[in-house]
Motif scaffolding. Sequence first.
Motif, short mmCIF file in Angstrom:
data_model
loop_
_atom_site.label_atom_id
_atom_site.label_comp_id
_atom_site.label_asym_id
_atom_site.label_seq_id
_atom_site.Cartn_x
_atom_site.Cartn_y
_atom_site.Cartn_z
N ARG A 118 -3.94 -0.82 -5.49
CA ARG A 118 -2.91 0.22 -5.44
C ARG A 118 -1.70 -0.16 -6.29
O ARG A 118 -1.03 0.72 -6.86
N ARG A 134 2.01 3.92 -3.09
CA ARG A 134 1.73 5.35 -2.95
C ARG A 134 2.99 6.17 -3.12
O ARG A 134 2.98 7.25 -3.74
N ASP A 194 -7.06 -4.31 -1.24
CA ASP A 194 -6.71 -2.94 -1.60
C ASP A 194 -5.32 -2.81 -2.21
O ASP A 194 -5.10 -2.03 -3.15
N HIS A 195 -4.37 -3.56 -1.67
CA HIS A 195 -2.99 -3.40 -2.15
C HIS A 195 -2.85 -3.85 -3.60
O HIS A 195 -1.99 -3.34 -4.32
N GLU A 229 2.04 6.59 5.28
CA GLU A 229 0.76 6.98 4.70
C GLU A 229 0.50 8.47 4.86
O GLU A 229 0.12 9.16 3.91
N PHE A 273 -9.37 1.57 -6.77
CA PHE A 273 -7.93 1.85 -6.91
C PHE A 273 -7.39 1.26 -8.21
O PHE A 273 -6.59 1.90 -8.91
N ASP A 277 0.83 -1.21 0.00
CA ASP A 277 0.00 0.00 0.00
C ASP A 277 0.86 1.26 0.00
O ASP A 277 0.65 2.18 -0.80
N TRP A 282 -2.54 0.80 -9.70
CA TRP A 282 -2.47 2.26 -9.78
C TRP A 282 -1.02 2.71 -9.91
O TRP A 282 -0.69 3.59 -10.71
N CYS A 283 -0.14 2.08 -9.16
CA CYS A 283 1.29 2.38 -9.24
C CYS A 283 1.84 2.08 -10.63
O CYS A 283 2.49 2.93 -11.25
#
Length: 342
Positions: A106, A48, A102-103, A323, A147, A44, A109-110
């Motif tokens: 993400r 980010r 979620d990860h 975070e 995400f 996560d 997304w990354c």
Amino acid sequence: MEGATQQLLQHSNFKHLLSLCDERGVFEHCEFDQPRREHGYCVDDVARAAIVLEREQSADPGITQAIDVLAGFMELAQQPDGRIRNRCDVDGAWQGEASTDDHWGRALWCWGSMVRLDPRSERVREAYDQFAKSVALRSTHMRSMVFAGLGAVEFLQAFPANTHARALLDDALRSIPANLVSAQAWPEERLTYANAAIAELLIAGGDFFGQREPVRRGLSMLTWLLALQTRDGHLSLIPATGWVVGDALPAFDQQPIEVAALADACASAYSVTGDGSWLDAIRLGAEWFDGANDLSVRMYDPSTGAGFDGLTSTGPNLNCGAESTLAYLSVMQQAHRERALK
């Protein structure tokens, strides 16, 4: 990453972020400003961090070296079937089962951000291949899909005809249920975390497909969410425990991730509509960190760029985890863009 750290110190707002980094990734937690190495790393936060650094569009070799370290962590997290492991200890041992929680979203997304933003063809190819390995999977969790959908939006800016990314984005949009009641322009009974990302996906995803209704709905949701979390001219966030209609506000603890999600969504809203009021909303996010909040306290350390972990009823939680620091840096990136556009 000692060399990378020294090179990045000239960018003072990255000082704390780089103090959380080593040759493996970004430490998740801090006690005050000191990394808690025993808690290790998670996808996560590494995802980010990579997005924030890619957004800098910097030729600084320290930034590119940091991105490469983070990319290596993400590659190790990905399984052959595309699922993602989230947690890794300080010795490099991975914890828990791989999943599409979620990860996973993400991570996509990354990789989508790397494909769109990284100027190096080799890094783009590697991110493309990793995105491709996970893009066919789906999650039963709406935020995971949101995400991932935002990652597809990023990827499609570079490869708009990619059928797998288009399918993921379409499914991510469909994962957002209808709004529950007309009085609450929201698809969930309870607001939880990173709420504005849901509206952002509708805005950005609907715009990519040329679909007016998702864009209209996303803008309506974001307007409602922003009004709910604005009090006396400043942001007043829902608490970490969540919020339902009837709960009293203001409430605590307030989390920086909510400010970052709002700023990103407002940036997308401006990009789609050209309405300058969304830039004003981004400014509210930057001002929240600078003390325009319910307790009138600064929520970051200006000497290091560290973001404080939350606004409690008695003041800031002075721990400076990844975070919160990344939330602060992300909001500042959007605020700098807002100032340039004005």
